[in-house]
Design a protein around this motif. Structure first.
Motif, PDB file in Angstrom:
ATOM      1  N   MET A 122     -25.412 -36.759-153.535  1.00  0.00           N
ATOM      2  CA  MET A 122     -26.360 -36.209-152.570  1.00  0.00           C
ATOM      3  C   MET A 122     -27.610 -37.071-152.439  1.00  0.00           C
ATOM      4  N   LYS A 123     -27.842 -37.958-153.425  1.00  0.00           N
ATOM      5  CA  LYS A 123     -29.003 -38.850-153.325  1.00  0.00           C
ATOM      6  C   LYS A 123     -28.976 -39.664-152.037  1.00  0.00           C
ATOM      7  N   THR A 124     -27.784 -39.945-151.566  1.00  0.00           N
ATOM      8  CA  THR A 124     -27.650 -40.721-150.342  1.00  0.00           C
ATOM      9  C   THR A 124     -28.418 -40.076-149.195  1.00  0.00           C
ATOM     10  N   PHE A 125     -28.336 -38.750-149.103  1.00  0.00           N
ATOM     11  CA  PHE A 125     -29.002 -38.040-148.013  1.00  0.00           C
ATOM     12  C   PHE A 125     -30.517 -38.174-148.074  1.00  0.00           C
ATOM     13  N   ASP A 126     -31.065 -38.327-149.276  1.00  0.00           N
ATOM     14  CA  ASP A 126     -32.512 -38.474-149.398  1.00  0.00           C
ATOM     15  C   ASP A 126     -32.991 -39.745-148.713  1.00  0.00           C
ATOM     16  N   ASN A 127     -32.105 -40.729-148.604  1.00  0.00           N
ATOM     17  CA  ASN A 127     -32.428 -41.964-147.895  1.00  0.00           C
ATOM     18  C   ASN A 127     -32.073 -41.898-146.416  1.00  0.00           C
ATOM     19  N   THR A 128     -30.930 -41.273-146.107  1.00  0.00           N
ATOM     20  CA  THR A 128     -30.435 -41.336-144.729  1.00  0.00           C
ATOM     21  C   THR A 128     -31.002 -40.251-143.822  1.00  0.00           C
ATOM     22  N   ARG A 129     -31.394 -39.108-144.363  1.00  0.00           N
ATOM     23  CA  ARG A 129     -31.951 -38.068-143.493  1.00  0.00           C
ATOM     24  C   ARG A 129     -33.250 -38.491-142.822  1.00  0.00           C
ATOM     25  N   PRO A 130     -34.154 -39.204-143.518  1.00  0.00           N
ATOM     26  CA  PRO A 130     -35.318 -39.731-142.798  1.00  0.00           C
ATOM     27  C   PRO A 130     -34.935 -40.715-141.689  1.00  0.00           C
ATOM     28  N   ILE A 131     -33.838 -41.454-141.872  1.00  0.00           N
ATOM     29  CA  ILE A 131     -33.385 -42.370-140.829  1.00  0.00           C
ATOM     30  C   ILE A 131     -32.932 -41.580-139.594  1.00  0.00           C
ATOM     31  N   VAL A 132     -32.195 -40.480-139.807  1.00  0.00           N
ATOM     32  CA  VAL A 132     -31.773 -39.639-138.682  1.00  0.00           C
ATOM     33  C   VAL A 132     -32.994 -39.014-138.016  1.00  0.00           C
ATOM     34  N   ALA A 133     -33.968 -38.606-138.810  1.00  0.00           N
ATOM     35  CA  ALA A 133     -35.207 -38.070-138.247  1.00  0.00           C
ATOM     36  C   ALA A 133     -35.897 -39.118-137.377  1.00  0.00           C
ATOM     37  N   ALA A 164     -41.498 -38.915-145.935  1.00  0.00           N
ATOM     38  CA  ALA A 164     -40.246 -38.918-146.697  1.00  0.00           C
ATOM     39  C   ALA A 164     -39.842 -40.338-147.069  1.00  0.00           C
ATOM     40  N   ALA A 165     -40.011 -41.278-146.137  1.00  0.00           N
ATOM     41  CA  ALA A 165     -39.671 -42.678-146.404  1.00  0.00           C
ATOM     42  C   ALA A 165     -40.623 -43.287-147.426  1.00  0.00           C
ATOM     43  N   TRP A 166     -41.896 -42.985-147.285  1.00  0.00           N
ATOM     44  CA  TRP A 166     -42.902 -43.498-148.212  1.00  0.00           C
ATOM     45  C   TRP A 166     -42.626 -43.028-149.631  1.00  0.00           C
ATOM     46  N   MET A 167     -42.245 -41.771-149.772  1.00  0.00           N
ATOM     47  CA  MET A 167     -41.944 -41.227-151.101  1.00  0.00           C
ATOM     48  C   MET A 167     -40.755 -41.949-151.728  1.00  0.00           C
ATOM     49  N   ALA A 168     -39.726 -42.205-150.932  1.00  0.00           N
ATOM     50  CA  ALA A 168     -38.559 -42.931-151.442  1.00  0.00           C
ATOM     51  C   ALA A 168     -38.946 -44.334-151.893  1.00  0.00           C
ATOM     52  N   ASN A 214     -41.679 -45.246-153.091  1.00  0.00           N
ATOM     53  CA  ASN A 214     -42.563 -45.202-154.252  1.00  0.00           C
ATOM     54  C   ASN A 214     -41.989 -44.416-155.430  1.00  0.00           C
ATOM     55  N   GLY A 215     -40.658 -44.190-155.395  1.00  0.00           N
ATOM     56  CA  GLY A 215     -39.998 -43.565-156.526  1.00  0.00           C
ATOM     57  C   GLY A 215     -40.338 -42.107-156.732  1.00  0.00           C
ATOM     58  N   ILE A 216     -40.741 -41.424-155.664  1.00  0.00           N
ATOM     59  CA  ILE A 216     -41.090 -40.002-155.753  1.00  0.00           C
ATOM     60  C   ILE A 216     -39.940 -39.185-155.186  1.00  0.00           C
ATOM     61  N   PRO A 217     -39.414 -38.196-155.923  1.00  0.00           N
ATOM     62  CA  PRO A 217     -38.322 -37.370-155.395  1.00  0.00           C
ATOM     63  C   PRO A 217     -38.683 -36.776-154.037  1.00  0.00           C
ATOM     64  N   ASN A 218     -37.781 -36.948-153.065  1.00  0.00           N
ATOM     65  CA  ASN A 218     -38.124 -36.569-151.686  1.00  0.00           C
ATOM     66  C   ASN A 218     -37.066 -35.702-151.005  1.00  0.00           C
ATOM     67  N   SER A 219     -36.231 -35.034-151.781  1.00  0.00           N
ATOM     68  CA  SER A 219     -35.171 -34.236-151.161  1.00  0.00           C
ATOM     69  C   SER A 219     -35.737 -33.184-150.219  1.00  0.00           C
ATOM     70  N   LEU A 220     -36.785 -32.489-150.644  1.00  0.00           N
ATOM     71  CA  LEU A 220     -37.411 -31.471-149.802  1.00  0.00           C
ATOM     72  C   LEU A 220     -37.967 -32.095-148.535  1.00  0.00           C
ATOM     73  N   ALA A 242     -37.255 -34.988-147.148  1.00  0.00           N
ATOM     74  CA  ALA A 242     -36.213 -35.568-146.296  1.00  0.00           C
ATOM     75  C   ALA A 242     -35.587 -34.502-145.413  1.00  0.00           C
ATOM     76  N   SER A 243     -35.324 -33.321-145.979  1.00  0.00           N
ATOM     77  CA  SER A 243     -34.757 -32.231-145.186  1.00  0.00           C
ATOM     78  C   SER A 243     -35.767 -31.685-144.187  1.00  0.00           C
ATOM     79  N   MET A 244     -37.028 -31.601-144.582  1.00  0.00           N
ATOM     80  CA  MET A 244     -38.069 -31.149-143.652  1.00  0.00           C
ATOM     81  C   MET A 244     -38.168 -32.081-142.449  1.00  0.00           C
ATOM     82  N   ALA A 245     -38.176 -33.381-142.726  1.00  0.00           N
ATOM     83  CA  ALA A 245     -38.287 -34.360-141.647  1.00  0.00           C
ATOM     84  C   ALA A 245     -37.097 -34.278-140.708  1.00  0.00           C
TER      85      ALA A 245
END
Length: 402
Positions: A249-260, A318-322, A324-330, A332-335
């Motif tokens: 599921m980590k993949t989505f933390d990177n790709t959901r901001p891209i879809v946003a 969401a991208a900035w958090m990724a 900088n090594g900050i968990p961004n699942s929340l 990424a989904s918000m965005a």
């Protein structure tokens, strides 16, 4: 967090806008009409991106990397591959979403390899075009319902099952396939595997016709005793029920901001074009600021611009958090939830405002309205994003809040 576009990234953003305006826009209608025809014009763009990356640039999906270690509070804030990715995608999708989705070697599978791949996997597949295969006929929004199986036989994984709605499934050089090691265990047994194109047992059986993003091919792929090397699993082969399937599921933390970012881009395109059309018709005043004398269209236009700005800032955060090594699942989904919903509303409203002009093929507005809908569906539907957000805010597990 700096809310402005970083100065060092502005040249990349400007280049992406030039591509959108001078490459994507002129051929947008051509490949919308000729669905499943490969846009050869993108080969030059892909070669350019490859050259930038080989020269030390970070302008591709293969650089959507992350560091999940604890961040040193004194460390310098950085804007890396994730921020570059979302800013560039906003501009490209101002041109055309479907074409942006089918740039060679920029698939969602590339982002998966970047997120969780080993150094050896990144070396092997770093120059490949990698698609992502998750959805199945009986497993759509609920990824945990996946029934494609993977079993270890000696030094090989054997995959069996069917995947649908695989973006660039026919064109890609390889596919990241989600499969279960043991269906009785549930989410914890879901793993992802790299399957090169042409592997015996892997077959593209159908290309789907779609409402939008027609420049991008969408395939159905069947796996029948498809054998791949043992080392082609992404992440650990161990089933850990405590970690569920957080690894894949980590993949989505990177790709959901891209879809946003895609949603922000197409929505901005629609607003820009609508203001041009309405401006010629004298339906918009000269003052860009809302005020007591604004008409109904102007008032609504300002509201939607504010909504779009909120989506843009959520996406950048969401991208900035990724980066900088900050968990961004929340986040990424918000965005993703905010941007996709706003893009759907804006593109449809722009068609409405422009009447017969917006509904006709003479303008790209009707195409943008069709293209935008997929952004609210793939990479997790609006409803799934809201569920994820609720779980994160309330501290509930997937079993506790369905």
């Amino acid at each position: 967090m700096n809310l402005e576009i970083p100065k060092k990234l502005r040249p990349i953003v400007e280049q992406a806008r030039l591509v959108a305006e001078n490459v994507f826009r002129p051929i947008s209608r051509k490949y919308d009409t000729a669905e499943h025809s490969y846009p050869k014009e993108l080969d030059m763009l892909a070669a350019l991106l490859d050259g930038m990356n080989e020269g030390g640039g970070r302008a591709s999906a293969s650089h959507l990397n992350r560091d999940d270690g604890a961040r040193d509070p004194s460390a310098t804030t950085k804007n890396g591959g994730n921020m570059i990715g979302v800013l560039g995608m906003m501009e490209l999708c101002w041109g055309d979403v479907g074409l942006a989705l089918t740039i060679p070697r920029q698939g969602l599978g590339n982002a998966a390899v970047a997120a969780v791949g080993t150094p050896e996997q990144k070396e092997r597949f770093g120059k490949a075009w990698v698609a992502m295969a998750i959805t199945e006929p009986s497993a759509g929004s609920d990824s945990a319902a996946i029934r494609t199986t993977a079993r270890l036989d000696g030094d090989e994984w054997v995959l069996s099952g069917e995947k649908i709605f695989v973006t660039c499934g026919e064109r890609a050089d390889a596919v990241v396939v989600w499969a279960t090691l043991d269906a009785s265990v549930g989410r914890a047994a879901i793993k992802s595997f790299l399957v090169p194109k042409g592997t015996p047992g892997m077959k593209v059986v159908r290309l789907d016709k779609k409402l939008g993003i027609r420049a991008s091919d969408t395939a159905t792929i069947v796996f029948e005793d498809c054998r791949i090397p043992k080392e082609n699993i992404l992440g650990s082969p161990e089933i850990d029920t405590k970690k569920s399937f957080a690894g894949v599921m980590k993949t989505f933390d990177n790709t959901r901001p891209i879809v946003a970012a895609m949603a922000v881009g197409v929505a901005r395109a629609a607003l820009d074009r609508t203001k041009e059309i309405l401006g010629r018709s004298n339906l918009l005043g000269r003052d860009a600021r809302p005020g007591p004398n604004a008409n109904a269209v102007e008032t609504e236009l300002h509201r939607l611009e504010a909504e779009l700005e909120a989506a843009r800032l959520l996406t950048m955060k969401a991208a900035w958090m990724a980066d900088n090594g900050i968990p961004n699942s929340l986040e990424a989904s918000m965005a993703k939830a905010k941007a996709a919903r706003v893009a759907n509303e804006i593109t449809l409203r722009c068609v409405e405002w422009c009447g017969s002009v917006g509904y006709a093929e003479g303008e790209l507005l009707e195409k943008w309205a069709r293209d935008s809908k997929i952004l609210d569906i793939f990479e997790g539907t609006q409803q799934i994003q809201m569920l994820i957000i609720a779980r994160r805010l309330l501290g509930k597990s997937s079993a506790e809040l369905r």
